[in-house]
Scaffold this motif. Structure first.
Motif, PDB file in Angstrom:
ATOM      1  N   ALA A 124      46.848  46.005  34.572  1.00 39.19           N
ATOM      2  CA  ALA A 124      46.295  44.692  34.878  1.00 39.19           C
ATOM      3  C   ALA A 124      44.833  44.853  35.258  1.00 39.19           C
ATOM      4  O   ALA A 124      44.405  45.938  35.675  1.00 39.19           O
ATOM      5  CB  ALA A 124      47.064  44.031  36.022  1.00 39.19           C
ATOM      6  N   VAL A 125      44.069  43.775  35.122  1.00 36.32           N
ATOM      7  CA  VAL A 125      42.683  43.797  35.597  1.00 36.32           C
ATOM      8  C   VAL A 125      42.666  43.927  37.111  1.00 36.32           C
ATOM      9  O   VAL A 125      41.927  44.733  37.674  1.00 36.32           O
ATOM     10  CB  VAL A 125      41.932  42.530  35.144  1.00 36.32           C
ATOM     11  CG1 VAL A 125      40.549  42.461  35.799  1.00 36.32           C
ATOM     12  CG2 VAL A 125      41.802  42.494  33.622  1.00 36.32           C
ATOM     13  N   ASP A 126      43.480  43.135  37.791  1.00 40.25           N
ATOM     14  CA  ASP A 126      43.530  43.142  39.253  1.00 40.25           C
ATOM     15  C   ASP A 126      44.301  44.373  39.731  1.00 40.25           C
ATOM     16  O   ASP A 126      45.479  44.539  39.402  1.00 40.25           O
ATOM     17  CB  ASP A 126      44.216  41.868  39.737  1.00 40.25           C
ATOM     18  CG  ASP A 126      44.117  41.674  41.247  1.00 40.25           C
ATOM     19  OD1 ASP A 126      44.038  42.670  41.985  1.00 40.25           O
ATOM     20  OD2 ASP A 126      44.129  40.505  41.678  1.00 40.25           O
ATOM     21  N   PRO A 127      43.673  45.243  40.529  1.00 37.61           N
ATOM     22  CA  PRO A 127      44.355  46.465  40.993  1.00 37.61           C
ATOM     23  C   PRO A 127      45.635  46.188  41.771  1.00 37.61           C
ATOM     24  O   PRO A 127      46.511  47.054  41.855  1.00 37.61           O
ATOM     25  CB  PRO A 127      43.311  47.140  41.888  1.00 37.61           C
ATOM     26  CG  PRO A 127      41.991  46.577  41.451  1.00 37.61           C
ATOM     27  CD  PRO A 127      42.277  45.184  41.005  1.00 37.61           C
ATOM     28  N   ALA A 128      45.770  44.993  42.346  1.00 36.44           N
ATOM     29  CA  ALA A 128      46.950  44.688  43.152  1.00 36.44           C
ATOM     30  C   ALA A 128      48.234  44.744  42.353  1.00 36.44           C
ATOM     31  O   ALA A 128      49.323  44.915  42.928  1.00 36.44           O
ATOM     32  CB  ALA A 128      46.795  43.305  43.796  1.00 36.44           C
ATOM     33  N   PHE A 129      48.137  44.619  41.036  1.00 37.27           N
ATOM     34  CA  PHE A 129      49.348  44.566  40.212  1.00 37.27           C
ATOM     35  C   PHE A 129      49.578  45.847  39.407  1.00 37.27           C
ATOM     36  O   PHE A 129      50.562  45.940  38.679  1.00 37.27           O
ATOM     37  CB  PHE A 129      49.277  43.370  39.266  1.00 37.27           C
ATOM     38  CG  PHE A 129      49.134  42.066  39.984  1.00 37.27           C
ATOM     39  CD1 PHE A 129      50.215  41.492  40.628  1.00 37.27           C
ATOM     40  CD2 PHE A 129      47.909  41.431  40.058  1.00 37.27           C
ATOM     41  CE1 PHE A 129      50.086  40.310  41.317  1.00 37.27           C
ATOM     42  CE2 PHE A 129      47.763  40.238  40.744  1.00 37.27           C
ATOM     43  CZ  PHE A 129      48.858  39.673  41.377  1.00 37.27           C
ATOM     44  N   ARG A 130      48.703  46.820  39.531  1.00 34.05           N
ATOM     45  CA  ARG A 130      48.827  48.037  38.733  1.00 34.05           C
ATOM     46  C   ARG A 130      49.868  48.990  39.313  1.00 34.05           C
ATOM     47  O   ARG A 130      49.972  49.157  40.523  1.00 34.05           O
ATOM     48  CB  ARG A 130      47.479  48.766  38.654  1.00 34.05           C
ATOM     49  CG  ARG A 130      46.381  47.950  38.021  1.00 34.05           C
ATOM     50  CD  ARG A 130      45.063  48.716  38.068  1.00 34.05           C
ATOM     51  NE  ARG A 130      43.926  47.837  37.776  1.00 34.05           N
ATOM     52  CZ  ARG A 130      42.658  48.186  37.966  1.00 34.05           C
ATOM     53  NH1 ARG A 130      42.362  49.382  38.456  1.00 34.05           N
ATOM     54  NH2 ARG A 130      41.700  47.331  37.676  1.00 34.05           N
ATOM     55  N   ILE A 131      50.630  49.607  38.421  1.00 30.29           N
ATOM     56  CA  ILE A 131      51.584  50.656  38.800  1.00 30.29           C
ATOM     57  C   ILE A 131      51.458  51.788  37.785  1.00 30.29           C
ATOM     58  O   ILE A 131      51.667  51.552  36.596  1.00 30.29           O
ATOM     59  CB  ILE A 131      53.030  50.121  38.806  1.00 30.29           C
ATOM     60  CG1 ILE A 131      53.182  48.972  39.824  1.00 30.29           C
ATOM     61  CG2 ILE A 131      54.007  51.242  39.111  1.00 30.29           C
ATOM     62  CD1 ILE A 131      54.534  48.300  39.756  1.00 30.29           C
ATOM     63  N   PRO A 132      51.109  52.996  38.205  1.00 27.21           N
ATOM     64  CA  PRO A 132      50.601  53.355  39.529  1.00 27.21           C
ATOM     65  C   PRO A 132      49.268  52.682  39.811  1.00 27.21           C
ATOM     66  O   PRO A 132      48.701  52.033  38.942  1.00 27.21           O
ATOM     67  CB  PRO A 132      50.459  54.888  39.450  1.00 27.21           C
ATOM     68  CG  PRO A 132      50.482  55.233  38.014  1.00 27.21           C
ATOM     69  CD  PRO A 132      51.128  54.139  37.267  1.00 27.21           C
ATOM     70  N   THR A 133      48.777  52.831  41.021  1.00 29.71           N
ATOM     71  CA  THR A 133      47.665  52.017  41.490  1.00 29.71           C
ATOM     72  C   THR A 133      46.284  52.604  41.205  1.00 29.71           C
ATOM     73  O   THR A 133      45.288  52.011  41.592  1.00 29.71           O
ATOM     74  CB  THR A 133      47.785  51.790  43.008  1.00 29.71           C
ATOM     75  OG1 THR A 133      47.837  53.060  43.670  1.00 29.71           O
ATOM     76  CG2 THR A 133      49.031  50.992  43.335  1.00 29.71           C
ATOM     77  N   ASP A 134      46.194  53.742  40.524  1.00 26.20           N
ATOM     78  CA  ASP A 134      44.876  54.327  40.284  1.00 26.20           C
ATOM     79  C   ASP A 134      44.137  53.516  39.224  1.00 26.20           C
ATOM     80  O   ASP A 134      44.709  52.767  38.445  1.00 26.20           O
ATOM     81  CB  ASP A 134      44.980  55.795  39.854  1.00 26.20           C
ATOM     82  CG  ASP A 134      45.709  55.964  38.540  1.00 26.20           C
ATOM     83  OD1 ASP A 134      45.096  55.717  37.487  1.00 26.20           O
ATOM     84  OD2 ASP A 134      46.908  56.323  38.580  1.00 26.20           O
ATOM     85  N   HIS A 135      42.820  53.691  39.182  1.00 27.47           N
ATOM     86  CA  HIS A 135      41.938  52.865  38.350  1.00 27.47           C
ATOM     87  C   HIS A 135      42.190  53.046  36.862  1.00 27.47           C
ATOM     88  O   HIS A 135      41.832  52.192  36.065  1.00 27.47           O
ATOM     89  CB  HIS A 135      40.477  53.195  38.654  1.00 27.47           C
ATOM     90  CG  HIS A 135      40.085  54.598  38.267  1.00 27.47           C
ATOM     91  ND1 HIS A 135      39.652  54.937  37.012  1.00 27.47           N
ATOM     92  CD2 HIS A 135      40.085  55.747  38.988  1.00 27.47           C
ATOM     93  CE1 HIS A 135      39.397  56.241  36.968  1.00 27.47           C
ATOM     94  NE2 HIS A 135      39.654  56.754  38.148  1.00 27.47           N
ATOM     95  N   LEU A 162      39.447  34.775  37.175  1.00 28.21           N
ATOM     96  CA  LEU A 162      38.396  35.731  36.821  1.00 28.21           C
ATOM     97  C   LEU A 162      38.954  37.020  36.247  1.00 28.21           C
ATOM     98  O   LEU A 162      38.218  37.814  35.658  1.00 28.21           O
ATOM     99  CB  LEU A 162      37.514  36.002  38.038  1.00 28.21           C
ATOM    100  CG  LEU A 162      36.686  34.786  38.498  1.00 28.21           C
ATOM    101  CD1 LEU A 162      35.830  35.139  39.702  1.00 28.21           C
ATOM    102  CD2 LEU A 162      35.830  34.237  37.367  1.00 28.21           C
ATOM    103  N   ASP A 163      40.278  37.240  36.400  1.00 27.37           N
ATOM    104  CA  ASP A 163      40.893  38.459  35.848  1.00 27.37           C
ATOM    105  C   ASP A 163      41.627  38.199  34.534  1.00 27.37           C
ATOM    106  O   ASP A 163      42.340  39.077  34.046  1.00 27.37           O
ATOM    107  CB  ASP A 163      41.855  39.084  36.862  1.00 27.37           C
ATOM    108  CG  ASP A 163      43.108  38.246  37.094  1.00 27.37           C
ATOM    109  OD1 ASP A 163      43.004  36.997  37.031  1.00 27.37           O
ATOM    110  OD2 ASP A 163      44.187  38.805  37.347  1.00 27.37           O
ATOM    111  N   SER A 164      41.473  37.023  33.936  1.00 25.09           N
ATOM    112  CA  SER A 164      42.231  36.680  32.731  1.00 25.09           C
ATOM    113  C   SER A 164      41.818  37.515  31.522  1.00 25.09           C
ATOM    114  O   SER A 164      40.624  37.723  31.277  1.00 25.09           O
ATOM    115  CB  SER A 164      42.047  35.197  32.390  1.00 25.09           C
ATOM    116  OG  SER A 164      42.715  34.366  33.307  1.00 25.09           O
ATOM    117  N   VAL A 165      42.816  37.955  30.756  1.00 23.21           N
ATOM    118  CA  VAL A 165      42.575  38.658  29.493  1.00 23.21           C
ATOM    119  C   VAL A 165      43.526  38.117  28.434  1.00 23.21           C
ATOM    120  O   VAL A 165      44.574  37.552  28.746  1.00 23.21           O
ATOM    121  CB  VAL A 165      42.772  40.197  29.622  1.00 23.21           C
ATOM    122  CG1 VAL A 165      41.743  40.810  30.549  1.00 23.21           C
ATOM    123  CG2 VAL A 165      44.188  40.512  30.086  1.00 23.21           C
ATOM    124  N   CYS A 166      43.129  38.295  27.168  1.00 25.77           N
ATOM    125  CA  CYS A 166      44.010  38.022  26.034  1.00 25.77           C
ATOM    126  C   CYS A 166      44.345  39.352  25.362  1.00 25.77           C
ATOM    127  O   CYS A 166      43.631  40.342  25.538  1.00 25.77           O
ATOM    128  CB  CYS A 166      43.336  37.084  25.028  1.00 25.77           C
ATOM    129  SG  CYS A 166      43.064  35.407  25.624  1.00 25.77           S
TER     130      CYS A 166
END
Length: 273
Positions: A105-116, A143-147
């Motif tokens: 995801a663009v937003d780090p809050a939703f990434r698994i795992p959480t690294d960049h 602001l984090d929207s993607v297609c």
């Protein structure tokens, strides 16, 4: 909840969360390269018979829905998120844990795992057993929207940037109108390019089979609303609530709170030097 095969590459599972802002509910998309057949020997010829899938927007935290997605998706390579809103993301962590996969995801809050390394950016390409997904950032609705573009299928997944029916809300301050207009122009130019998408697969509502017409309408509608807001300001309606009452008189009153958030985005756009 049933899985609906929409294209050779895309299957939809509709979440049971209908409402004024979600239409029939959230569309969870399962992407998978088709297996080769006798009449289509060239279809994903290098993909195994049990090709992994990519799941876009698992949707709300409704276990029956998420289990239906798991059953239809099979072996999941990764989950992709179009934007942060809970009706698209709330079930993502539960789903990823059950599927044994990561979330990008663009937003780090939703990434698994959480690294960049698990973000989404312009030019990123995600592949899975003959499937290719390209990332197109389209900020504005949020602001984090993607297609997500599937060149093999001619399908563009738009999240809430473009809906299957009606128009999307740009809710200030999470959303912003200037980048949203830029994103619509970007998508319209894409539909007029040599690699023009055949269809849009939205986050809510039906599939769009005429992308250029719908995107042109979106841009026209936004500029017409801006003209209406300018006229409301000139008439002395200076607060967001007063502008909503003047400009959105034809809109169901239950949608006025969303309209007010859109007006705040419009006022922010008009007042930006």
């Amino acid at each position: 909840m049933t899985a609906e095969r929409v294209t050779d590459y895309a299957t939809r599972v509709l979440a049971p969360n209908p409402g004024p802002m979600t239409l029939e509910g959230t569309n969870t998309w399962i992407l998978r390269a088709p297996e080769p057949t006798a009449d289509r020997p060239d279809a994903a010829a290098d993909a195994p018979r049990t090709a992994r899938s990519i799941v876009v927007d698992p949707g709300p935290l409704l276990e029956d829905h998420l289990r239906a997605v798991l059953a239809a998706a099979g072996d999941v390579a990764v989950v992709l998120i179009t934007h942060k809103h809970p009706d698209h993301t709330e079930g993502a962590a539960w789903f990823a844990n059950q599927a044994g996969c990561g979330v990008r995801a663009v937003d780090p809050a939703f990434r698994i795992p959480t690294d960049h390394a698990h973000g989404l950016a312009e030019g990123d390409v995600i592949t899975a057993d003959g499937l290719r997904v390209e990332v197109l950032p389209t900020p504005g609705h949020t602001l984090d929207s993607v297609c997500f573009w599937l060149p093999q299928d001619g399908s563009l997944l738009t999240g809430d940037t473009v809906l299957g029916r009606g128009t999307s809300v740009v809710a200030h301050p999470d959303g912003a109108l200037a980048p949203y207009l830029d994103s619509l122009e970007k998508l319209l130019a894409f539909t007029n390019s040599a690699a023009a998408p055949k269809r849009l697969l939205p986050g809510h509502g039906p599939v769009i089979e005429d992308p250029a017409t719908v995107l042109t309408h979106y841009l026209t509608h936004r500029h017409e609303r801006l003209d209406q807001v300018r006229a409301a300001l000139a008439a002395g309606h200076t607060t967001p609530a007063a502008v909503v009452a003047h400009v959105y008189a034809d809109v169901d009153p239950t949608l006025h709170p969303a309209a007010e958030r859109s007006v705040r985005a419009q006022l922010d756009y008009l007042h930006t030097p």
